[in-house]
Write a protein that holds these residues in place. Structure first.
Motif, PDB file in Angstrom:
ATOM      1  N   ASN A 264       0.796  -1.246  -0.037  1.00 24.94           N
ATOM      2  CA  ASN A 264       0.028  -0.121  -0.077  1.00 24.94           C
ATOM      3  C   ASN A 264       0.844   1.280  -0.132  1.00 24.94           C
ATOM      4  O   ASN A 264       0.706   2.235   0.804  1.00 24.94           O
ATOM      5  CB  ASN A 264      -1.000   0.039   1.287  1.00 24.94           C
ATOM      6  N   MET A 265       1.815   1.171  -0.961  1.00 23.41           N
ATOM      7  CA  MET A 265       2.842   2.447  -1.025  1.00 23.41           C
ATOM      8  C   MET A 265       2.475   3.251  -2.442  1.00 23.41           C
ATOM      9  O   MET A 265       1.976   2.373  -3.231  1.00 23.41           O
ATOM     10  CB  MET A 265       4.155   1.891  -1.014  1.00 23.41           C
ATOM     11  N   ASN A 266       2.709   4.581  -2.390  1.00 24.17           N
ATOM     12  CA  ASN A 266       2.739   5.282  -3.198  1.00 24.17           C
ATOM     13  C   ASN A 266       3.849   5.462  -4.197  1.00 24.17           C
ATOM     14  O   ASN A 266       4.634   6.263  -3.932  1.00 24.17           O
ATOM     15  CB  ASN A 266       2.195   6.571  -3.054  1.00 24.17           C
ATOM     16  N   LEU A 267       4.242   4.315  -5.166  1.00 25.48           N
ATOM     17  CA  LEU A 267       5.619   4.391  -5.613  1.00 25.48           C
ATOM     18  C   LEU A 267       5.613   4.863  -7.224  1.00 25.48           C
ATOM     19  O   LEU A 267       4.276   5.125  -7.684  1.00 25.48           O
ATOM     20  CB  LEU A 267       5.865   3.091  -5.717  1.00 25.48           C
ATOM     21  N   CYS A 268       6.544   5.772  -7.393  1.00 25.41           N
ATOM     22  CA  CYS A 268       6.299   6.371  -8.819  1.00 25.41           C
ATOM     23  C   CYS A 268       6.478   5.320  -9.893  1.00 25.41           C
ATOM     24  O   CYS A 268       7.441   4.418 -10.019  1.00 25.41           O
ATOM     25  CB  CYS A 268       7.252   7.260  -8.836  1.00 25.41           C
ATOM     26  N   LEU A 269       5.384   5.267 -10.969  1.00 20.38           N
ATOM     27  CA  LEU A 269       5.661   4.451 -12.009  1.00 20.38           C
ATOM     28  C   LEU A 269       6.162   5.032 -13.126  1.00 20.38           C
ATOM     29  O   LEU A 269       6.355   4.250 -14.307  1.00 20.38           O
ATOM     30  CB  LEU A 269       4.084   4.003 -12.335  1.00 20.38           C
ATOM     31  N   ASP A 270       6.684   6.115 -13.204  1.00 15.08           N
ATOM     32  CA  ASP A 270       7.027   6.997 -14.153  1.00 15.08           C
ATOM     33  C   ASP A 270       8.077   7.887 -13.651  1.00 15.08           C
ATOM     34  O   ASP A 270       7.801   9.026 -13.671  1.00 15.08           O
ATOM     35  CB  ASP A 270       6.102   7.583 -15.112  1.00 15.08           C
ATOM     36  N   PRO A 271       9.275   7.400 -13.200  1.00 11.53           N
ATOM     37  CA  PRO A 271      10.461   8.273 -12.591  1.00 11.53           C
ATOM     38  C   PRO A 271      10.824   9.395 -13.243  1.00 11.53           C
ATOM     39  O   PRO A 271      11.206  10.330 -12.959  1.00 11.53           O
ATOM     40  CB  PRO A 271      11.233   7.113 -11.999  1.00 11.53           C
ATOM     41  N   ARG A 272      10.999   8.931 -14.661  1.00 10.25           N
ATOM     42  CA  ARG A 272      11.685   9.733 -15.764  1.00 10.25           C
ATOM     43  C   ARG A 272      10.741  11.196 -16.009  1.00 10.25           C
ATOM     44  O   ARG A 272      11.495  12.305 -15.844  1.00 10.25           O
ATOM     45  CB  ARG A 272      11.635   9.089 -16.987  1.00 10.25           C
ATOM     46  N   SER A 273       9.666  11.002 -15.889  1.00  9.70           N
ATOM     47  CA  SER A 273       8.729  12.116 -16.171  1.00  9.70           C
ATOM     48  C   SER A 273       8.869  13.092 -14.964  1.00  9.70           C
ATOM     49  O   SER A 273       8.448  14.301 -15.034  1.00  9.70           O
ATOM     50  CB  SER A 273       7.007  11.746 -16.461  1.00  9.70           C
ATOM     51  N   GLU A 274       9.139  12.420 -13.712  1.00  9.55           N
ATOM     52  CA  GLU A 274       9.009  13.219 -12.429  1.00  9.55           C
ATOM     53  C   GLU A 274      10.632  13.571 -12.338  1.00  9.55           C
ATOM     54  O   GLU A 274      10.745  14.360 -11.151  1.00  9.55           O
ATOM     55  CB  GLU A 274       8.479  12.594 -11.391  1.00  9.55           C
ATOM     56  N   GLY A 275      11.486  13.443 -13.215  1.00  7.67           N
ATOM     57  CA  GLY A 275      12.780  13.872 -12.860  1.00  7.67           C
ATOM     58  C   GLY A 275      13.460  12.942 -11.834  1.00  7.67           C
ATOM     59  O   GLY A 275      14.660  13.617 -11.590  1.00  7.67           O
ATOM     60  N   ILE A 276      13.124  12.046 -11.683  1.00  8.83           N
ATOM     61  CA  ILE A 276      13.899  10.942 -10.475  1.00  8.83           C
ATOM     62  C   ILE A 276      14.842  10.246 -11.428  1.00  8.83           C
ATOM     63  O   ILE A 276      14.543   9.552 -12.447  1.00  8.83           O
ATOM     64  CB  ILE A 276      12.796  10.082  -9.892  1.00  8.83           C
TER      65      ILE A 276
ATOM     66  N   GLN B 182       8.264 -15.507 -11.608  1.00 12.15           N
ATOM     67  CA  GLN B 182       8.724 -14.483 -12.386  1.00 12.15           C
ATOM     68  C   GLN B 182       8.531 -14.741 -13.821  1.00 12.15           C
ATOM     69  O   GLN B 182       9.098 -15.695 -14.341  1.00 12.15           O
ATOM     70  CB  GLN B 182       9.862 -13.734 -11.957  1.00 12.15           C
ATOM     71  N   ASP B 183       7.859 -13.770 -14.573  1.00 14.15           N
ATOM     72  CA  ASP B 183       7.560 -14.101 -15.922  1.00 14.15           C
ATOM     73  C   ASP B 183       7.256 -12.795 -16.415  1.00 14.15           C
ATOM     74  O   ASP B 183       6.442 -12.222 -16.492  1.00 14.15           O
ATOM     75  CB  ASP B 183       6.372 -14.957 -16.129  1.00 14.15           C
ATOM     76  N   SER B 184       8.267 -12.095 -17.151  1.00 10.46           N
ATOM     77  CA  SER B 184       8.250 -10.730 -17.468  1.00 10.46           C
ATOM     78  C   SER B 184       9.081 -10.477 -18.896  1.00 10.46           C
ATOM     79  O   SER B 184       9.378 -11.623 -19.590  1.00 10.46           O
ATOM     80  CB  SER B 184       8.722  -9.712 -16.522  1.00 10.46           C
ATOM     81  N   ASN B 185       9.365  -9.198 -19.249  1.00 17.93           N
ATOM     82  CA  ASN B 185      10.151  -8.885 -20.502  1.00 17.93           C
ATOM     83  C   ASN B 185      10.946  -7.797 -20.021  1.00 17.93           C
ATOM     84  O   ASN B 185      10.387  -6.919 -19.283  1.00 17.93           O
ATOM     85  CB  ASN B 185       9.318  -8.759 -21.554  1.00 17.93           C
ATOM     86  N   THR B 186      12.250  -7.693 -20.401  1.00 18.65           N
ATOM     87  CA  THR B 186      13.008  -6.344 -20.275  1.00 18.65           C
ATOM     88  C   THR B 186      12.460  -5.071 -21.017  1.00 18.65           C
ATOM     89  O   THR B 186      12.687  -3.945 -20.550  1.00 18.65           O
ATOM     90  CB  THR B 186      14.483  -6.322 -20.763  1.00 18.65           C
ATOM     91  N   ARG B 187      11.402  -5.356 -21.741  1.00 23.62           N
ATOM     92  CA  ARG B 187      10.608  -4.083 -22.140  1.00 23.62           C
ATOM     93  C   ARG B 187      10.168  -3.328 -20.962  1.00 23.62           C
ATOM     94  O   ARG B 187       9.723  -2.126 -20.967  1.00 23.62           O
ATOM     95  CB  ARG B 187       9.563  -4.564 -23.301  1.00 23.62           C
ATOM     96  N   ASN B 188       9.877  -4.296 -19.763  1.00 28.62           N
ATOM     97  CA  ASN B 188       9.154  -3.324 -18.602  1.00 28.62           C
ATOM     98  C   ASN B 188      10.302  -2.489 -17.882  1.00 28.62           C
ATOM     99  O   ASN B 188       9.915  -1.922 -16.786  1.00 28.62           O
ATOM    100  CB  ASN B 188       8.429  -4.155 -17.810  1.00 28.62           C
ATOM    101  N   HIS B 189      11.603  -2.455 -18.429  1.00 28.09           N
ATOM    102  CA  HIS B 189      12.632  -1.740 -17.599  1.00 28.09           C
ATOM    103  C   HIS B 189      11.902  -0.021 -17.668  1.00 28.09           C
ATOM    104  O   HIS B 189      11.674   0.220 -18.609  1.00 28.09           O
ATOM    105  CB  HIS B 189      13.957  -1.441 -18.334  1.00 28.09           C
ATOM    106  N   LEU B 190      12.113   0.544 -16.419  1.00 29.29           N
ATOM    107  CA  LEU B 190      11.818   1.744 -16.067  1.00 29.29           C
ATOM    108  C   LEU B 190      13.004   2.456 -16.923  1.00 29.29           C
ATOM    109  O   LEU B 190      12.645   3.740 -17.381  1.00 29.29           O
ATOM    110  CB  LEU B 190      11.562   2.128 -14.956  1.00 29.29           C
ATOM    111  N   TYR B 191      14.044   2.288 -16.589  1.00 29.15           N
ATOM    112  CA  TYR B 191      15.450   2.839 -17.443  1.00 29.15           C
ATOM    113  C   TYR B 191      16.012   1.874 -17.965  1.00 29.15           C
ATOM    114  O   TYR B 191      16.664   0.786 -17.373  1.00 29.15           O
ATOM    115  CB  TYR B 191      16.275   3.501 -15.967  1.00 29.15           C
ATOM    116  N   GLY B 192      16.315   1.898 -19.168  1.00 30.95           N
ATOM    117  CA  GLY B 192      16.997   0.982 -20.161  1.00 30.95           C
ATOM    118  C   GLY B 192      18.291   0.855 -19.751  1.00 30.95           C
ATOM    119  O   GLY B 192      18.915   1.732 -18.986  1.00 30.95           O
ATOM    120  N   ILE B 193      19.105  -0.110 -20.322  1.00 28.96           N
ATOM    121  CA  ILE B 193      20.576  -0.310 -19.917  1.00 28.96           C
ATOM    122  C   ILE B 193      21.518   1.132 -20.532  1.00 28.96           C
ATOM    123  O   ILE B 193      22.495   1.268 -19.593  1.00 28.96           O
ATOM    124  CB  ILE B 193      20.826  -1.505 -20.863  1.00 28.96           C
TER     125      ILE B 193
END
Length: 317
Positions: A113-125, A250-261
């Motif tokens: 139940n945390m308010n975590l940022c899902l788009d850090p780039r847009s917020e300058g994080i 865990q079953d995902s894809n690296t396209r879910n990176h918030l910040y790419g390599i």
């Protein structure tokens, strides 16, 4: 012709480098001698020191093996009995990205139940990293990792690992992948109940123990192969999975990176120079134990798989 590098135990006391071409494994030194290819080093760590030259020679060797495989039969290794070590034996610094998969951040926000940022780039994080120890942290494919003393909440984190192949300082994102030697699988094992020092005041800046949380013997299973970067068409579009005792977690894809390599390399190299053999762990997707309140027990078997890179197995004891 695709090839991969590995390190193995030819006997109980020594290590040697190997070359994987197709489904066959070869002793690298013997194969290079048969082809009269003058490699600059005979260990994976050594090859990374002049990766551009080494990569060209290894590519040539792989092509020769493909065209005349019987010439190299005397360098063949028995894959069924091969005992692998971690591909790197003298890694540099291991930089690990935290909270870098969109699906993982979403799952943690729901679970706690945390308010975590899902788009850090847009917020300058900016990206966020911590450091794991090098030689002490790495463990090999099928290696037994001991449960850290006092830990009751040991967790798994499947990760794409990036191995640096050139010195990099103040590198822009559009050039960052040129500094990558290759990729492999990793598992950022985490002692969740060691993060907070309970006898330290809650307001103290010294309350958090990232060493206890992330650094212990075998805390970074790594391998089994180093796949050169030219054989990974898009590292930001790789399926990544982890199984615990045969059950997918865990079953995902690296396209879910918030910040790419590339973004991560750009950010890190603003602060510090990266060197050949440095490793970047790029974050973990949803499905870690902490999200569900489920943790590892002695006897558990973990398998991390990344498309095109291989499968990494770890046994907890």
């Amino acid at each position: 012709m695709k090839y991969q590098l590995f390190t193995y135990h030819p006997d109980s006391t020594s290590l040697a480098a190997g070359l994987r071409v197709g489904e066959k494994a070869y002793d690298l030194t013997r194969a290079a001698a048969a082809a009269e290819v003058p490699l600059p080093a005979t260990s994976v760590d050594g090859l990374l020191e002049d990766w551009k030259a080494a990569n060209a020679l290894l590519q040539d060797l792989a092509v020769r093996i493909e065209h005349r495989p019987t010439t190299y039969d005397w360098a063949l290794l028995d894959s069924a009995t091969l005992q692998l070590a971690a591909p790197l034996q003298r890694p540099g610094t291991i930089y690990a990205a935290g909270a870098n998969y969109r699906d993982h951040v979403e799952a943690m926000a729901r679970a706690f139940n945390m308010n975590l940022c899902l788009d850090p780039r847009s917020e300058g994080i900016p990206p966020w990293h911590f450091i794991k120890a090098g030689r002490g942290s790495l463990s090999a494919h099928k290696q037994i990792v001991q449960m850290p003393e006092g830990t009751q909440k040991l967790d798994w984190e499947a990760e794409l690992a990036v191995v640096i192949g050139r010195r990099a300082f103040r590198v822009s994102a559009d050039r960052a992948l040129d500094y990558v030697a290759g990729y492999t699988c990793a598992n950022d094992l985490s002692s969740r109940d060691s993060l907070v020092r309970d006898k330290v005041d809650a307001g103290s800046p010294f309350r958090f123990d990232w060493i206890g949380h992330k650094v212990f013997n075998g805390a970074c299973p790594f391998g089994p192969y180093l796949t050169p970067a030219q054989f990974v068409a898009d590292p930001e579009s790789l399926d990544i999975k982890l199984w615990r005792n045969g059950q997918i977690e865990q079953d995902s894809n690296t396209r879910n990176h918030l910040y790419g390599i590339a973004d991560q390399i750009e950010y890190l190299t603003r602060r510090v120079e990266l060197f050949p053999g440095d490793v970047l762990l790029t974050g973990t997707p949803a499905g870690v134990g902490m999200e569900k309140g489920v943790f590892l027990a002695r006897g558990d078997v973990l398998k991390v798989w990344i498309d095109g890179l291989g499968e990494l197995e770890t046994i907890i004891a």
